[in-house]
Design a protein around this motif. Sequence first.
Motif, PDB file in Angstrom:
ATOM      1  N   GLY A   3      -7.223  -4.839  -3.045  1.00  0.00           N
ATOM      2  CA  GLY A   3      -7.799  -4.778  -1.718  1.00  0.00           C
ATOM      3  C   GLY A   3      -7.754  -3.383  -1.142  1.00  0.00           C
ATOM      4  N   SER A   4      -8.004  -3.302   0.166  1.00  0.00           N
ATOM      5  CA  SER A   4      -8.058  -2.012   0.848  1.00  0.00           C
ATOM      6  C   SER A   4      -6.782  -1.778   1.630  1.00  0.00           C
ATOM      7  CB  SER A   4      -9.258  -1.975   1.790  1.00  0.00           C
ATOM      8  OG  SER A   4     -10.461  -2.089   1.061  1.00  0.00           O
ATOM      9  N   VAL A   5      -6.342  -0.534   1.635  1.00  0.00           N
ATOM     10  CA  VAL A   5      -5.118  -0.181   2.334  1.00  0.00           C
ATOM     11  C   VAL A   5      -5.224   1.262   2.790  1.00  0.00           C
ATOM     12  CG1 VAL A   5      -3.973   0.507   0.188  1.00  0.00           C
ATOM     13  CG2 VAL A   5      -2.593  -0.212   2.152  1.00  0.00           C
ATOM     14  N   GLN A   6      -4.532   1.588   3.845  1.00  0.00           N
ATOM     15  CA  GLN A   6      -4.521   2.967   4.318  1.00  0.00           C
ATOM     16  C   GLN A   6      -3.502   3.781   3.516  1.00  0.00           C
ATOM     17  OE1 GLN A   6      -3.938   2.912   8.602  1.00  0.00           O
ATOM     18  NE2 GLN A   6      -6.146   2.996   8.895  1.00  0.00           N
ATOM     19  N   ALA A   7      -3.729   5.065   3.478  1.00  0.00           N
ATOM     20  CA  ALA A   7      -2.809   5.962   2.783  1.00  0.00           C
ATOM     21  C   ALA A   7      -1.391   5.765   3.305  1.00  0.00           C
ATOM     22  CB  ALA A   7      -3.242   7.407   2.964  1.00  0.00           C
ATOM     23  N   GLY A   8      -0.455   5.731   2.374  1.00  0.00           N
ATOM     24  CA  GLY A   8       0.939   5.489   2.728  1.00  0.00           C
ATOM     25  C   GLY A   8       1.339   4.030   2.638  1.00  0.00           C
ATOM     26  N   GLY A   9       0.334   3.165   2.482  1.00  0.00           N
ATOM     27  CA  GLY A   9       0.603   1.737   2.414  1.00  0.00           C
ATOM     28  C   GLY A   9       1.011   1.269   1.031  1.00  0.00           C
ATOM     29  N   SER A  10       1.118  -0.050   0.890  1.00  0.00           N
ATOM     30  CA  SER A  10       1.602  -0.655  -0.350  1.00  0.00           C
ATOM     31  C   SER A  10       0.710  -1.824  -0.763  1.00  0.00           C
ATOM     32  CB  SER A  10       3.032  -1.169  -0.167  1.00  0.00           C
ATOM     33  OG  SER A  10       3.916  -0.135   0.189  1.00  0.00           O
ATOM     34  N   ARG A  11       0.709  -2.067  -2.063  1.00  0.00           N
ATOM     35  CA  ARG A  11       0.055  -3.249  -2.607  1.00  0.00           C
ATOM     36  C   ARG A  11       0.898  -3.723  -3.796  1.00  0.00           C
ATOM     37  NH1 ARG A  11      -3.301  -5.297   0.940  1.00  0.00           N
ATOM     38  NH2 ARG A  11      -4.119  -6.646  -0.706  1.00  0.00           N
ATOM     39  N   ARG A  12       0.725  -5.010  -4.139  1.00  0.00           N
ATOM     40  CA  ARG A  12       1.526  -5.557  -5.238  1.00  0.00           C
ATOM     41  C   ARG A  12       0.676  -6.513  -6.086  1.00  0.00           C
ATOM     42  NH1 ARG A  12       5.709  -9.913  -5.891  1.00  0.00           N
ATOM     43  NH2 ARG A  12       7.326  -9.106  -7.284  1.00  0.00           N
ATOM     44  N   PRO A  13      -0.207  -5.976  -6.922  1.00  0.00           N
ATOM     45  CA  PRO A  13      -0.950  -6.865  -7.806  1.00  0.00           C
ATOM     46  C   PRO A  13      -0.036  -7.468  -8.867  1.00  0.00           C
ATOM     47  CG  PRO A  13      -1.441  -4.584  -8.328  1.00  0.00           C
ATOM     48  CD  PRO A  13      -0.591  -4.573  -7.096  1.00  0.00           C
TER      49      PRO A  13
END
Length: 122
Positions: A10-20
Amino acid sequence: QLQLVEPGGGSVQAGGSRRPSCAGSGLTFSNICMGWFRQAPGKAREGFATIYTRADYTYYADSVNGRFTITQDNAKNTVYLEMNSLKPEDSAMYYCAALSVCTLVAGNVRYWGQGTQVTVSS
């Protein structure tokens, strides 16, 4: 056959996190090396993280070392990619892969996941 069972991207702002995550059937993850690759438009596919739980082995490319973490739950036959401090240059299609050997080159991939898009905005 490998399948990505949840988006995780998905979409996230710089500095953010994701966990596929990536769950599979027909393979026992604990017996093989699992890895993550990514491909941005116009660029070659890049392998950047691998794990082999039998040897307690993980490897990260310099581009993600210290920001990304690969883990594996053998009971669930699932591999995870914790991505923190995301940068716009991390934007890409992310693929999990089952590897024949623990070297992150496309020629060593036995099975590819379907891919999930990660877009990081500045």
